[in-house]
Design a protein around this motif. Structure first.
Motif, PDB file in Angstrom:
ATOM      1  N   ILE A 224      -5.504  11.151 -47.356  1.00 31.41           N
ATOM      2  CA  ILE A 224      -5.085   9.971 -48.117  1.00 31.41           C
ATOM      3  C   ILE A 224      -5.119  10.086 -49.630  1.00 31.41           C
ATOM      4  CG2 ILE A 224      -6.080   7.170 -48.325  1.00 31.41           C
ATOM      5  CD1 ILE A 224      -7.336   7.493 -45.629  1.00 31.41           C
ATOM      6  N   VAL A 225      -6.120  10.955 -50.042  1.00 27.85           N
ATOM      7  CA  VAL A 225      -5.901  11.147 -51.357  1.00 27.85           C
ATOM      8  C   VAL A 225      -4.871  11.801 -51.848  1.00 27.85           C
ATOM      9  CG1 VAL A 225      -7.306  12.381 -53.485  1.00 27.85           C
ATOM     10  CG2 VAL A 225      -8.701  11.033 -51.589  1.00 27.85           C
ATOM     11  N   LYS A 226      -4.237  12.740 -51.069  1.00 22.59           N
ATOM     12  CA  LYS A 226      -2.934  13.587 -51.367  1.00 22.59           C
ATOM     13  C   LYS A 226      -2.046  12.854 -51.181  1.00 22.59           C
ATOM     14  CE  LYS A 226      -5.874  17.846 -51.184  1.00 22.59           C
ATOM     15  NZ  LYS A 226      -6.269  19.094 -50.440  1.00 22.59           N
ATOM     16  N   GLY A 227      -2.010  11.826 -50.220  1.00 21.68           N
ATOM     17  CA  GLY A 227      -0.848  11.152 -49.650  1.00 21.68           C
ATOM     18  C   GLY A 227       0.112  11.627 -48.845  1.00 21.68           C
ATOM     19  N   ALA A 228      -0.473  12.677 -47.992  1.00 20.10           N
ATOM     20  CA  ALA A 228       0.474  13.198 -47.067  1.00 20.10           C
ATOM     21  C   ALA A 228      -0.542  13.881 -45.964  1.00 20.10           C
ATOM     22  CB  ALA A 228       1.210  14.356 -47.734  1.00 20.10           C
ATOM     23  N   PRO A 229      -0.091  13.907 -44.939  1.00 21.08           N
ATOM     24  CA  PRO A 229      -1.011  14.605 -43.818  1.00 21.08           C
ATOM     25  C   PRO A 229      -1.273  15.930 -43.963  1.00 21.08           C
ATOM     26  CG  PRO A 229       0.833  13.049 -42.674  1.00 21.08           C
ATOM     27  CD  PRO A 229       0.908  13.188 -44.234  1.00 21.08           C
ATOM     28  N   ILE A 230      -2.282  16.642 -43.681  1.00 20.87           N
ATOM     29  CA  ILE A 230      -2.780  17.753 -43.672  1.00 20.87           C
ATOM     30  C   ILE A 230      -2.695  18.427 -42.409  1.00 20.87           C
ATOM     31  CG2 ILE A 230      -4.715  19.503 -44.347  1.00 20.87           C
ATOM     32  CD1 ILE A 230      -5.459  17.307 -46.387  1.00 20.87           C
ATOM     33  N   GLU A 231      -1.932  19.442 -42.445  1.00 22.63           N
ATOM     34  CA  GLU A 231      -1.459  20.087 -40.965  1.00 22.63           C
ATOM     35  C   GLU A 231      -2.791  20.861 -40.453  1.00 22.63           C
ATOM     36  OE1 GLU A 231       1.582  23.249 -38.665  1.00 22.63           O
ATOM     37  OE2 GLU A 231       2.014  21.989 -40.743  1.00 22.63           O
ATOM     38  N   GLU A 232      -3.664  21.592 -41.164  1.00 18.41           N
ATOM     39  CA  GLU A 232      -4.754  22.428 -40.860  1.00 18.41           C
ATOM     40  C   GLU A 232      -5.956  21.807 -41.985  1.00 18.41           C
ATOM     41  OE1 GLU A 232      -5.210  24.184 -38.515  1.00 18.41           O
ATOM     42  OE2 GLU A 232      -3.023  23.984 -37.874  1.00 18.41           O
ATOM     43  N   PRO A 233      -6.468  20.803 -41.506  1.00 18.27           N
ATOM     44  CA  PRO A 233      -7.552  20.285 -42.418  1.00 18.27           C
ATOM     45  C   PRO A 233      -8.789  21.386 -42.314  1.00 18.27           C
ATOM     46  CG  PRO A 233      -7.496  19.208 -40.354  1.00 18.27           C
ATOM     47  CD  PRO A 233      -6.392  19.821 -40.419  1.00 18.27           C
ATOM     48  N   GLU A 234      -9.733  21.556 -43.366  1.00 20.77           N
ATOM     49  CA  GLU A 234     -10.708  22.467 -43.329  1.00 20.77           C
ATOM     50  C   GLU A 234     -11.891  21.831 -44.224  1.00 20.77           C
ATOM     51  OE1 GLU A 234     -11.486  25.017 -41.826  1.00 20.77           O
ATOM     52  OE2 GLU A 234      -9.372  25.344 -40.848  1.00 20.77           O
ATOM     53  N   THR A 235     -12.894  21.779 -43.456  1.00 16.69           N
ATOM     54  CA  THR A 235     -14.118  21.406 -44.350  1.00 16.69           C
ATOM     55  C   THR A 235     -15.413  21.499 -43.257  1.00 16.69           C
ATOM     56  OG1 THR A 235     -15.344  19.439 -44.935  1.00 16.69           O
ATOM     57  CG2 THR A 235     -14.019  18.972 -43.272  1.00 16.69           C
ATOM     58  N   ILE A 236     -16.650  21.686 -44.228  1.00 16.67           N
ATOM     59  CA  ILE A 236     -17.593  22.063 -43.475  1.00 16.67           C
ATOM     60  C   ILE A 236     -18.300  20.844 -42.766  1.00 16.67           C
ATOM     61  CG2 ILE A 236     -19.448  21.286 -45.320  1.00 16.67           C
ATOM     62  CD1 ILE A 236     -21.026  23.836 -44.724  1.00 16.67           C
ATOM     63  N   ALA A 237     -17.813  19.587 -43.080  1.00 18.44           N
ATOM     64  CA  ALA A 237     -18.222  18.360 -42.492  1.00 18.44           C
ATOM     65  C   ALA A 237     -17.262  18.125 -41.230  1.00 18.44           C
ATOM     66  CB  ALA A 237     -18.016  17.482 -43.672  1.00 18.44           C
ATOM     67  N   SER A 238     -17.673  18.652 -40.175  1.00 15.63           N
ATOM     68  CA  SER A 238     -16.873  18.413 -38.875  1.00 15.63           C
ATOM     69  C   SER A 238     -16.484  16.837 -38.623  1.00 15.63           C
ATOM     70  CB  SER A 238     -17.546  18.956 -37.690  1.00 15.63           C
ATOM     71  OG  SER A 238     -18.474  18.595 -37.285  1.00 15.63           O
ATOM     72  N   GLY A 239     -17.505  16.151 -38.855  1.00 14.21           N
ATOM     73  CA  GLY A 239     -17.200  14.628 -38.635  1.00 14.21           C
ATOM     74  C   GLY A 239     -15.965  14.186 -39.342  1.00 14.21           C
ATOM     75  N   ILE A 240     -15.559  14.604 -40.477  1.00 13.12           N
ATOM     76  CA  ILE A 240     -14.523  13.934 -41.143  1.00 13.12           C
ATOM     77  C   ILE A 240     -13.179  15.132 -41.268  1.00 13.12           C
ATOM     78  CG2 ILE A 240     -15.701  12.123 -42.304  1.00 13.12           C
ATOM     79  CD1 ILE A 240     -16.009  14.013 -44.702  1.00 13.12           C
ATOM     80  N   ARG A 241     -13.054  15.965 -40.672  1.00 18.86           N
ATOM     81  CA  ARG A 241     -12.231  16.896 -40.665  1.00 18.86           C
ATOM     82  C   ARG A 241     -11.135  16.677 -39.851  1.00 18.86           C
ATOM     83  NH1 ARG A 241     -14.788  21.142 -37.790  1.00 18.86           N
ATOM     84  NH2 ARG A 241     -15.705  21.948 -39.512  1.00 18.86           N
ATOM     85  N   VAL A 242     -10.130  15.712 -40.523  1.00 22.14           N
ATOM     86  CA  VAL A 242      -9.273  14.785 -39.671  1.00 22.14           C
ATOM     87  C   VAL A 242      -8.089  14.941 -40.851  1.00 22.14           C
ATOM     88  CG1 VAL A 242      -8.226  12.693 -39.042  1.00 22.14           C
ATOM     89  CG2 VAL A 242     -10.725  13.414 -38.731  1.00 22.14           C
ATOM     90  N   GLY A 243      -6.755  15.497 -40.405  1.00 26.03           N
ATOM     91  CA  GLY A 243      -5.724  15.559 -41.342  1.00 26.03           C
ATOM     92  C   GLY A 243      -4.746  14.513 -41.287  1.00 26.03           C
ATOM     93  N   ASN A 244      -4.800  13.426 -40.333  1.00 21.75           N
ATOM     94  CA  ASN A 244      -4.004  12.381 -40.243  1.00 21.75           C
ATOM     95  C   ASN A 244      -4.532  11.262 -39.703  1.00 21.75           C
ATOM     96  OD1 ASN A 244      -1.425  11.085 -40.682  1.00 21.75           O
ATOM     97  ND2 ASN A 244      -0.498  11.574 -38.819  1.00 21.75           N
ATOM     98  N   PRO A 245      -5.633  10.455 -40.592  1.00 24.67           N
ATOM     99  CA  PRO A 245      -6.051   9.414 -40.005  1.00 24.67           C
ATOM    100  C   PRO A 245      -5.436   8.455 -39.473  1.00 24.67           C
ATOM    101  CG  PRO A 245      -6.667   9.993 -42.451  1.00 24.67           C
ATOM    102  CD  PRO A 245      -5.467  10.796 -42.272  1.00 24.67           C
ATOM    103  N   ALA A 246      -6.101   7.958 -38.367  1.00 21.94           N
ATOM    104  CA  ALA A 246      -5.243   6.771 -37.457  1.00 21.94           C
ATOM    105  C   ALA A 246      -5.534   5.445 -37.965  1.00 21.94           C
ATOM    106  CB  ALA A 246      -6.068   6.686 -36.169  1.00 21.94           C
ATOM    107  N   ASN A 247      -6.223   5.291 -38.994  1.00 21.75           N
ATOM    108  CA  ASN A 247      -6.464   4.098 -39.435  1.00 21.75           C
ATOM    109  C   ASN A 247      -6.146   4.095 -41.238  1.00 21.75           C
ATOM    110  OD1 ASN A 247      -7.634   2.271 -37.370  1.00 21.75           O
ATOM    111  ND2 ASN A 247      -8.871   4.059 -37.167  1.00 21.75           N
ATOM    112  N   TRP A 248      -5.207   5.071 -41.365  1.00 22.41           N
ATOM    113  CA  TRP A 248      -4.847   5.170 -42.923  1.00 22.41           C
ATOM    114  C   TRP A 248      -4.502   3.809 -43.454  1.00 22.41           C
ATOM    115  CZ3 TRP A 248      -2.083  10.181 -44.199  1.00 22.41           C
ATOM    116  CH2 TRP A 248      -1.931  10.485 -45.554  1.00 22.41           C
ATOM    117  N   ASP A 249      -3.563   3.069 -42.817  1.00 24.03           N
ATOM    118  CA  ASP A 249      -3.129   1.881 -43.610  1.00 24.03           C
ATOM    119  C   ASP A 249      -4.160   0.886 -43.898  1.00 24.03           C
ATOM    120  OD1 ASP A 249      -0.668   2.992 -43.745  1.00 24.03           O
ATOM    121  OD2 ASP A 249       0.058   1.856 -41.840  1.00 24.03           O
TER     122      ASP A 249
END
Length: 351
Positions: A224-249
């Motif tokens: 959302i911050v970058k304004g485009a889906p991220i194909e391979e999201p990476e973070t230590i926080a597994s609960g928010i490791r999402v590259g294309n949020p379903a509830n973006w809008d």
């Protein structure tokens, strides 16, 4: 006796006389006042909403109980979801309680052990998908369009209806809405649900004000911050490791209508907040939860002034969800001693 979300808030939820009423003890979670971080950020009234006190250890239970109740009402016979862990644990628990088979799709890598252990123990069928959460989610959405299965991810509108009740509880305890709500953003359902709850409470005149919704993605998954889906999201926080949020809008609506923001925090900032919460506040949260506190610290350092205001950080899940992260911290002290009084007295400078 604790009534649970369905019974306690039925007047404000889309339930009917045919909706089954049941509970595993979800909702009514503590709102704990900060003893340390509030002073660091200049906010005398900083609170933590401890959603890890829900029955499966995360905020997902609030929405899941409503989604499963409505599934039963509408004749559903099998639950499915894609998950990095918390949704699968919650779906499996409520499915088990209600006697409904549950199938969870999880990425084949980077699923926190504590969360996967829950789904296994509750008896869910587990399909490990070769890919990340977004791949698993796309697959389960396609599946439910083709077959009569009940999707219980946050695309299910009843999930957000249940999750909005946390906003009701905050207003009830503070006797008004806070000025700011800091919240992690992964699939973006929770920020949307809280805003739904605050708006509904305002319409019912429970509060004369509404908070600014301050959402935080992990930097490596900040679509959302970058304004485009991220194909391979990476973070230590597994609960928010999402590259294309379903509830973006919906998240953008919450941000814009509330006058808030959606920003990102680095893994280092998340881990700083994670350790600070445990060692200075006595709250053991999962890394994804710490993103809300990391965001608060980041904005405070960048000039956000909270003097005289009220702020709430949403702590979405317990630290026991991801115990391997805890083991990565350096212990304050953990040495081995013989089982002798003199030895431990010496170690504690008591000799």
């Amino acid at each position: 006796m604790k009534r649970g979300v369905l019974e306690r808030f039925k007047e404000y939820l889309p339930v009917t006389d045919n909706t089954p009423m049941f509970s595993l003890g979800e909702g009514d979670t503590p709102l704990v006042k900060s003893r340390y971080i509030g002073g660091e950020v200049g906010c005398e009234e900083l609170y933590f909403k401890l959603e890890g006190c829900n029955p499966t250890g995360s905020f997902k239970d609030r929405g899941m109980v409503v989604a499963v109740a409505k599934a039963i009402e509408e004749g559903g016979t099998r639950l499915v979801c894609a998950s990095t862990g918390n949704t699968s644990a919650s779906a499996a628990a409520y499915g088990a309680y209600c006697g409904i088979p549950t199938t969870v799709f999880v990425p084949n890598e980077n699923v926190a052990g504590g969360k996967l252990a829950q789904a296994i123990t509750y008896g869910a069928s587990i399909l490990r998908i070769k890919g990340n959460f977004d791949a698993a989610f796309r697959l389960v959405v396609e599946l439910t369009k083709k077959h009569p299965l009940v999707l219980v991810n946050s695309l299910n509108p009843y999930r957000l209806e249940g999750q909005k009740t946390a906003a009701f509880e905050i207003i009830e305890e503070l006797e008004s809405a806070p000025d700011y709500v800091f919240i992690p953003v992964g699939n973006a359902g929770n920020i949307s649900a809280y805003w739904m709850g605050f708006k509904q409470a305002h319409q019912m005149e429970w509060t004369s004000s509404m908070p600014k919704m301050m959402g935080f993605e992990a930097e490596g998954a900040a679509a959302i911050v970058k304004g485009a889906p991220i194909e391979e999201p990476e973070t230590i926080a597994s609960g928010i490791r999402v590259g294309n949020p379903a509830n973006w809008d919906k998240a953008l609506v919450a941000r814009d209508e509330s006058g808030g923001a959606i920003d990102s925090v680095t893994d280092d900032e998340i881990m700083e907040a994670y350790e600070l919460m445990a060692r200075r506040e006595g709250i053991f949260c999962e890394p994804a939860s710490a993103a809300s506190v990391a965001g608060l610290l980041k904005l405070s350092r960048n000039g956000l002034h909270l003097n005289g205001g009220k702020a709430v950080c949403i702590i979405t899940g317990t630290g026991l969800k991801d115990p391997d992260i805890a083991y990565s911290l350096e212990p304050v002290a953990m040495d081995e001693y013989p089982a002798k009084l003199s030895a431990v007295e010496k170690a504690l400078d008591l000799a």
